[in-house]
Design an enzyme around this catalytic site. Structure first.
Site, PDB file in Angstrom:
ATOM      1  N   ASP A   1       9.883  -5.930   8.803  1.00 27.83           N
ATOM      2  CA  ASP A   1       8.760  -5.750   9.708  1.00 27.83           C
ATOM      3  C   ASP A   1       8.712  -7.132  10.530  1.00 27.83           C
ATOM      4  OD1 ASP A   1       6.496  -3.320   9.772  1.00 27.83           O
ATOM      5  OD2 ASP A   1       5.699  -5.118  10.630  1.00 27.83           O
TER       6      ASP A   1
ATOM      7  N   ALA B   1       0.766  -1.170   0.041  1.00 28.65           N
ATOM      8  CA  ALA B   1      -0.111  -0.055  -0.075  1.00 28.65           C
ATOM      9  C   ALA B   1       1.049   1.051  -0.145  1.00 28.65           C
ATOM     10  CB  ALA B   1      -0.849   0.099   1.139  1.00 28.65           C
TER      11      ALA B   1
ATOM     12  N   ALA C   1       4.182   3.689   3.409  1.00 26.38           N
ATOM     13  CA  ALA C   1       3.882   2.549   2.674  1.00 26.38           C
ATOM     14  C   ALA C   1       3.813   1.393   3.545  1.00 26.38           C
ATOM     15  CB  ALA C   1       4.951   2.275   1.569  1.00 26.38           C
ATOM     16  N   LYS C   2       3.229   0.412   3.195  1.00 27.20           N
ATOM     17  CA  LYS C   2       3.319  -0.777   4.207  1.00 27.20           C
ATOM     18  C   LYS C   2       2.874  -1.956   3.291  1.00 27.20           C
ATOM     19  CE  LYS C   2       4.329  -1.675   8.503  1.00 27.20           C
ATOM     20  NZ  LYS C   2       5.124  -1.131   9.231  1.00 27.20           N
ATOM     21  N   GLY C   3       3.512  -3.038   3.318  1.00 23.07           N
ATOM     22  CA  GLY C   3       3.013  -4.300   2.635  1.00 23.07           C
ATOM     23  C   GLY C   3       3.450  -5.546   3.487  1.00 23.07           C
TER      24      GLY C   3
END
Ligand code: NAD
Length: 427
Positions: A157, A71, A116-118
């Protein structure tokens, strides 16, 4: 401290999703600022969300499909930046919410990045090392069109680590035809990772706690601290404060907590990764549950394990005089309101644990310049950046009648909104 008051039914809340929390915090900050409603509306939504399927050949020769996401929230201040998690609960909404948090975190630190993150919907414990490597390489390939050192820079993460970042960077570089260390951060130093990256989030929690103790005119050597989650963030924060002379009276891991009113030598207790079970099994201390640790009568409580541990259910029983968020999102919004009513300051995650993304930024600079920094330089520059961010948040806190969390979000939103205003809308 006053005795615990009974919990009302209205305080027993549903867990809020990351995206709901992120939107609510945006709205709270916007209410204090004169920001164009169009810009706020833009920030309620991600720029884009990529969904990919990743075919993986298992060690037994069978094929399995996995789903991955990335995202992108906002890039007005620079390339997207945020972690990649491997966890069975990863989903699109969570990635969007966490990408919004990353936008605020980068902005409060004044880093030239957006959020962002995924991640991949997978339980990494069920993968062999070879399977994890193949999954990571294929995931990197599927994301290749939307990532890059100038566009979107992932980091480790939950469920991913420096080794995962090394595979990711290698897979990306092989297809680019050149070594691109700046495509991810959190790599091992031998291939362009930064010294001090791993300890940075805990160190920043320590630096910010030290500033907050000073702000309230307490003496650090008279300060008692309880830390939930003696892992990477918790142990490094505890050791930093211990070195300053604070008394770390309670720490915990997933199996339970230990308490010694005279304080521990935090170098004597090994963290969960160093020796699993060592914290809860530590012999010379009283055992407590994790729930009891959160309710100890201490000066500073640092929740540094997981999200949503301070809730409407237990917030009235918390006896700490200050809370510094080491984990991401440990305080639910209902708990936040209760702490506000009870005048317990809560120093928010987006400021306190932002040392991780700050040293990621240093890593990216080192990669672009192909020049590594000494650990001492990383520590000095981290200290400078944390103090600068603390100063900006403190000025907002002093100027308005608000919580520390609102002050941090106001600093972030003001910067993002100004950048949107300056750049305008294209076309
Ligand atoms: P970690 O795995 O190193 O440590 C987590 C610790 O919490 C361990 O001691 C573990 O035993 C304990 N724990 C796990 N589940 C628990 C539970 N249900 N109850 C009580 N204790 C529990 O993880 P970490 O990297 O220190 O991350 C901790 C938190 O900080 C997470 O919320 C993470 O998102 C956040 N954070 C981490 C970083 C980073 O780069 N490491 C950066 C910013 C924020």
């Amino acid at each position: 401290m006053t005795a615990a008051e009974p919990t009302t039914e209205s305080e027993i809340e549903e867990e809020e999703s990351a995206v709901e929390t992120a939107r609510r915090q945006l709205e709270r900050a916007a209410a204090h600022l004169d920001v164009d409603e169009g810009i706020v509306e833009r920030l309620r939504h991600p720029t884009s969300v990529y969904r990919v399927t990743i075919p993986l050949e298992r060690d037994d020769g069978t094929r399995e499909m996995f789903t991955g996401y990335r995202a992108h929230h906002d890039s007005v201040r620079g390339p997207y930046k945020g972690g990649l998690r491997y966890h069975p609960a990863v989903n699109e909404e969570e990635c969007v919410g966490l990408s919004m948090w990353m936008t605020w975190k980068c902005a409060v630190m004044d880093l030239p990045f957006g959020g962002a993150k995924g991640g991949v919907v997978v339980d990494p414990k069920e993968l062999s090392s070879d399977e994890k490597e193949r999954l990571t390489r294929r995931f990197a390939e599927e994301l290749r069109p939307v990532i890059g050192p100038k566009t979107d820079i992932p980091a480790p993460d939950m469920g991913t680590d420096p080794k995962t970042m090394a595979w990711f960077m290698d897979a990306y570089s092989m297809q680019e035809g050149e070594t691109e260390p700046g495509v991810v951060t959190g790599k091992p130093p031998v291939i362009g990772g930064s010294y001090g990256r791993e300890k940075a989030p805990g160190r920043s929690v320590g630096i910010i706690t030290e500033q907050a103790i000073d702000y309230y005119d307490w003496d650090v050597t008279d300060t008692t601290v309880a830390v939930q989650g003696f892992g990477s963030v918790g142990a490094n924060a505890a050791r930093y404060l211990d070195d300053l002379g604070a008394s770390i009276v309670a720490v915990s891991d997933i199996d339970g907590a230990i308490y010694d009113p005279d304080g521990f030598d935090t170098n004597d207790v090994e963290d969960h990764d160093e020796t699993p079970g060592m914290v809860s099994g530590y012999a010379d201390a009283q055992s407590l549950s994790n729930e009891e640790l959160l309710e100890l009568d201490v000066d500073v409580l640092i929740p540094a394990a997981i999200g949503n541990v301070l809730t409407g259910e237990n917030a009235r029983r918390v006896q700490a005089d200050m809370i510094v968020e080491g984990a991401n999102g440990p305080t639910t919004s209902t708990a936040g309101q209760i702490f506000e009513e009870r005048d317990i300051p809560v120093i928010p995650d987006i400021l306190a644990n932002a040392g991780g993304v700050t040293v990621s930024y240093f890593e990216w600079l080192q990669d672009i310049n192909r020049r590594s920094w000494r650990l001492e330089r990383v520590h000095e520059e981290l200290q400078t950046e944390m103090l600068r961010a603390w100063g900006c948040v403190r000025d907002e806190y002093d100027a308005r009648d608000i919580t520390w969390r609102d002050a941090a979000y106001i600093v972030a939103l003001e910067r993002i909104a100004e950048a949107h205003d300056a750049r305008g809308l294209w076309p």
